[in-house]
Design an enzyme around this catalytic site. Structure first.
Site, mmCIF file in Angstrom:
data_model
loop_
_atom_site.group_PDB
_atom_site.id
_atom_site.type_symbol
_atom_site.label_atom_id
_atom_site.label_comp_id
_atom_site.label_asym_id
_atom_site.label_seq_id
_atom_site.Cartn_x
_atom_site.Cartn_y
_atom_site.Cartn_z
ATOM 1 N N ASP A 251 -0.396 2.803 4.326
ATOM 2 C CA ASP A 251 0.625 2.862 3.268
ATOM 3 C C ASP A 251 0.460 1.614 2.399
ATOM 4 O O ASP A 251 0.660 0.493 2.877
ATOM 5 C CB ASP A 251 2.013 2.900 3.932
ATOM 6 N N ASP A 257 2.836 -7.035 -3.662
ATOM 7 C CA ASP A 257 3.877 -8.054 -3.453
ATOM 8 C C ASP A 257 3.516 -8.967 -2.275
ATOM 9 O O ASP A 257 3.779 -10.175 -2.321
ATOM 10 C CB ASP A 257 5.235 -7.395 -3.193
#
Ligand code: ADP
Length: 305
Positions: A251, A257
């Site tokens: 995923d 980030d």
């Protein structure tokens, strides 16, 4: 110091996405902490950086979910603002093929404008690194970049039409391939063209070189499984390729980030840009091996790929 967004992500798993006008049955619902600002703060804090977060949540039931990961990672939330109304929420449907559709409601994040930001001028002036993204109002980002006394790490995600001077303060500007084109359009057009560069096939190396030529102090371009490129004056403007380790991607949510948070933590520790990027690609690769954004980030001491 991270100035940015915090969201509650409502994640519904379905077999297929509903077509307009259609209702489909979902499998389950997860409520997870998200928002680019919070994700990056968590990534940096988990790796051992001392992190303060400036942002806002609402006075609703989603505020706790939005900040749970920050609290668990030990991020300083003294400066978190609680405003009347809703916390930022992302409503995500994930279909069996792994594809996402997302509706983002900024909620309280929309209140992180120049007034809120200026209240933290003291910390902005003294923080070693100030990390910014595109999920709060542009005037808030501009105020933070202006008041920052230390290094500004600007992640132009999503691409919004900030004053080009903000990008010329970024050291580094961190963008993925798509955002790099948006940033270049902004700089080369003087701040109105978000459509990106249109002059044919521009290589990633060339985009990085053009961002530098347009006055960005240093640039890091992330390229998914290929890792990242870095360029800066003290690297003689050579575009340095930093490959990512090979991992089984489960995923990729929040990988960018994780990269930004890790990069900022390493820079705060005194590492050079390329060394920091070498750590960040490994942290990004760690994050794609597990589901979700924040829950997939490594803690200091975890073995990185
Ligand atoms: P974004 O999610 O913002 O588009 P990228 O896809 O460029 O960002 O990913 C950010 C970083 O995450 C990459 O530089 C890399 O370190 C890591 N990463 C992402 N996808 C993979 C992958 N499939 N395999 C290994 N690392 C990855």
């Amino acid at each position: 110091m991270v100035v940015g967004s915090a969201n509650a992500d409502l994640l519904a798993r379905t077999a297929v996405h509903p077509a307009p006008g259609e209702t489909v049955l979902g499998r389950d619902l997860a409520v997870l902490p998200g928002g680019k600002g919070a994700n990056q703060a968590v990534a940096a804090a988990r790796l051992g950086a001392r992190v303060a977060f400036v942002g806002a949540v609402g006075d609703d039931e989603f505020a706790d979910a939005a900040t749970s990961g920050l609290r668990e990672a030990g991020v300083d939330l003294e400066r978190l603002v609680v405003v009347p109304g809703g916390t930022g929420v992302a409503v995500v449907t994930v279909a069996a093929d792994g594809e996402n559709s997302i509706v983002v409601i900024p909620g309280a994040n929309a209140s992180v404008g120049p007034d809120v930001v200026r209240r933290h001028a003291d910390l902005l002036a003294t923080a070693d690194v100030v990390v910014l993204q595109g999920e709060i109002p542009r005037a808030g980002i501009e105020a933070a970049a202006q008041l920052a006394g230390g290094r500004v790490v600007m992640n132009l995600a999503p691409v919004i039409d900030v004053e080009p001077g903000v990008l010329r303060r970024a050291d580094p500007l961190v963008v993925n391939e798509h955002e790099a084109h948006g940033a270049l359009g902004l700089l080369e057009s003087g701040g109105v063209n978000l459509g990106g560069v249109t002059d044919g096939d521009v290589t990633d190396d060339a985009v990085v070189a053009r961002l530098r030529a347009a006055g960005v102090p240093s640039v890091v371009l992330t390229r998914g499984a290929h890792g990242a490129l870095a360029a800066a004056a003290d690297l003689d403007d050579e575009v340095v390729a930093v490959p990512a380790p090979h991992v089984e991607a489960v995923d990729t949510t929040g990988a960018g980030d994780a990269f930004v948070g890790a990069l900022a933590a390493e820079l705060a520790r005194g590492s050079g840009l390329v060394d920091a990027a070498r750590v960040a690609v490994r942290v990004g690769a760690f994050a794609v091996r597990g589901p979700g954004a924040q829950p997939s980030y490594p803690w200091a001491g975890d073995d990185l790929p």
